[in-house]
Scaffold this motif. Sequence first.
Motif, short mmCIF file in Angstrom:
data_model
loop_
_atom_site.label_atom_id
_atom_site.label_comp_id
_atom_site.label_asym_id
_atom_site.label_seq_id
_atom_site.Cartn_x
_atom_site.Cartn_y
_atom_site.Cartn_z
N ILE A 1 4.59 9.10 2.67
CA ILE A 1 5.60 8.17 2.16
C ILE A 1 4.94 7.28 1.11
O ILE A 1 3.90 6.67 1.38
CB ILE A 1 6.18 7.32 3.30
CG1 ILE A 1 6.82 8.24 4.35
CG2 ILE A 1 7.18 6.30 2.77
CD1 ILE A 1 7.22 7.54 5.64
N SER A 2 5.51 7.22 -0.09
CA SER A 2 4.98 6.39 -1.17
C SER A 2 5.92 5.24 -1.45
O SER A 2 7.13 5.43 -1.53
CB SER A 2 4.82 7.21 -2.46
OG SER A 2 3.88 8.24 -2.27
N GLY A 3 5.34 4.05 -1.61
CA GLY A 3 6.16 2.89 -1.89
C GLY A 3 5.46 1.91 -2.80
O GLY A 3 4.25 1.96 -2.99
N LYS A 4 6.27 1.03 -3.38
CA LYS A 4 5.75 -0.05 -4.22
C LYS A 4 6.04 -1.35 -3.50
O LYS A 4 7.16 -1.58 -3.03
CB LYS A 4 6.42 -0.04 -5.59
CG LYS A 4 5.98 1.13 -6.45
CD LYS A 4 6.50 0.96 -7.86
CE LYS A 4 5.86 1.97 -8.76
NZ LYS A 4 5.01 1.37 -9.76
N ALA A 5 5.02 -2.19 -3.40
CA ALA A 5 5.19 -3.47 -2.71
C ALA A 5 6.27 -4.29 -3.39
O ALA A 5 6.32 -4.37 -4.62
CB ALA A 5 3.87 -4.22 -2.70
N VAL A 6 7.15 -4.89 -2.59
CA VAL A 6 8.22 -5.72 -3.12
C VAL A 6 7.60 -6.89 -3.88
O VAL A 6 6.67 -7.54 -3.39
CB VAL A 6 9.14 -6.22 -1.98
CG1 VAL A 6 10.13 -7.25 -2.49
CG2 VAL A 6 9.88 -5.04 -1.36
N GLY A 7 8.08 -7.12 -5.09
CA GLY A 7 7.54 -8.17 -5.95
C GLY A 7 6.45 -7.67 -6.88
O GLY A 7 6.04 -8.37 -7.78
N GLU A 8 5.97 -6.43 -6.65
CA GLU A 8 4.92 -5.86 -7.50
C GLU A 8 5.36 -4.53 -8.10
O GLU A 8 4.55 -3.69 -8.46
CB GLU A 8 3.65 -5.65 -6.65
CG GLU A 8 3.10 -6.93 -6.07
CD GLU A 8 1.91 -6.71 -5.14
OE1 GLU A 8 1.30 -5.63 -5.20
OE2 GLU A 8 1.62 -7.61 -4.35
N GLU A 9 6.68 -4.34 -8.22
CA GLU A 9 7.22 -3.06 -8.70
C GLU A 9 6.78 -2.70 -10.11
O GLU A 9 6.67 -1.53 -10.44
CB GLU A 9 8.76 -3.06 -8.63
CG GLU A 9 9.33 -3.16 -7.25
CD GLU A 9 9.49 -4.60 -6.74
OE1 GLU A 9 10.05 -4.76 -5.66
OE2 GLU A 9 9.06 -5.55 -7.43
N ALA A 10 6.52 -3.70 -10.94
CA ALA A 10 6.15 -3.44 -12.34
C ALA A 10 4.73 -2.89 -12.46
O ALA A 10 4.38 -2.27 -13.47
CB ALA A 10 6.29 -4.71 -13.17
N LYS A 11 3.91 -3.09 -11.44
CA LYS A 11 2.54 -2.60 -11.48
C LYS A 11 2.50 -1.09 -11.23
O LYS A 11 3.40 -0.53 -10.62
CB LYS A 11 1.69 -3.31 -10.42
CG LYS A 11 1.52 -4.79 -10.67
CD LYS A 11 0.66 -5.41 -9.62
CE LYS A 11 0.50 -6.90 -9.85
NZ LYS A 11 -0.27 -7.53 -8.78
N LYS B 1 -2.99 4.07 -4.72
CA LYS B 1 -3.34 4.74 -5.98
C LYS B 1 -2.89 3.87 -7.13
O LYS B 1 -1.77 3.39 -7.14
CB LYS B 1 -2.65 6.11 -6.06
CG LYS B 1 -3.19 7.09 -5.07
CD LYS B 1 -2.95 8.51 -5.53
CE LYS B 1 -3.55 9.45 -4.54
NZ LYS B 1 -4.58 10.27 -5.04
N GLU B 2 -3.76 3.70 -8.09
CA GLU B 2 -3.43 2.86 -9.24
C GLU B 2 -2.59 3.57 -10.28
O GLU B 2 -1.81 2.95 -10.97
CB GLU B 2 -4.72 2.34 -9.90
CG GLU B 2 -5.52 1.41 -9.02
CD GLU B 2 -4.79 0.13 -8.65
OE1 GLU B 2 -3.99 -0.37 -9.46
OE2 GLU B 2 -5.00 -0.36 -7.53
N ASP B 3 -2.73 4.88 -10.39
CA ASP B 3 -2.00 5.62 -11.42
C ASP B 3 -1.11 6.68 -10.81
O ASP B 3 -1.58 7.56 -10.12
CB ASP B 3 -2.96 6.29 -12.41
CG ASP B 3 -3.79 5.27 -13.16
OD1 ASP B 3 -5.01 5.43 -13.21
OD2 ASP B 3 -3.18 4.32 -13.68
N GLY B 4 0.18 6.62 -11.10
CA GLY B 4 1.10 7.68 -10.70
C GLY B 4 1.42 7.69 -9.22
O GLY B 4 0.97 6.85 -8.45
#
Length: 107
Positions: free
Chosen positions: A59-69, A100-103
Amino acid sequence: MSKEYHIVRVRVSKAEYYSMQGNAYLGLAVYDDTDSMLRFTESHFQAAQQFNAGQEYKISGKAVGEEAKAAVTNFTAKCVEDGKGAGKALSFEVAEINVKEDGVTMK
């Protein structure tokens, strides 16, 4: 401590996965590090997308508040509650976390 994530991708296998379409996240999940559980608090998954107790998912997710990163958090998790029934949340026991920082690619 709990942290919220917008889910961008869920993978069962190389051939079977669900990805967000356009700007629509698949759902919102809360990760609780005290019990290593990831729980979906709401879901935009279609009925055809099934989760089964005992099955392992990436499962891959983006932390809420950090979606632009660019950073994406990848969880390796086993479904412990399959979400059947009205309003029942999906619960996953997390075995591994990798940022992961990229992709969004996962091995």
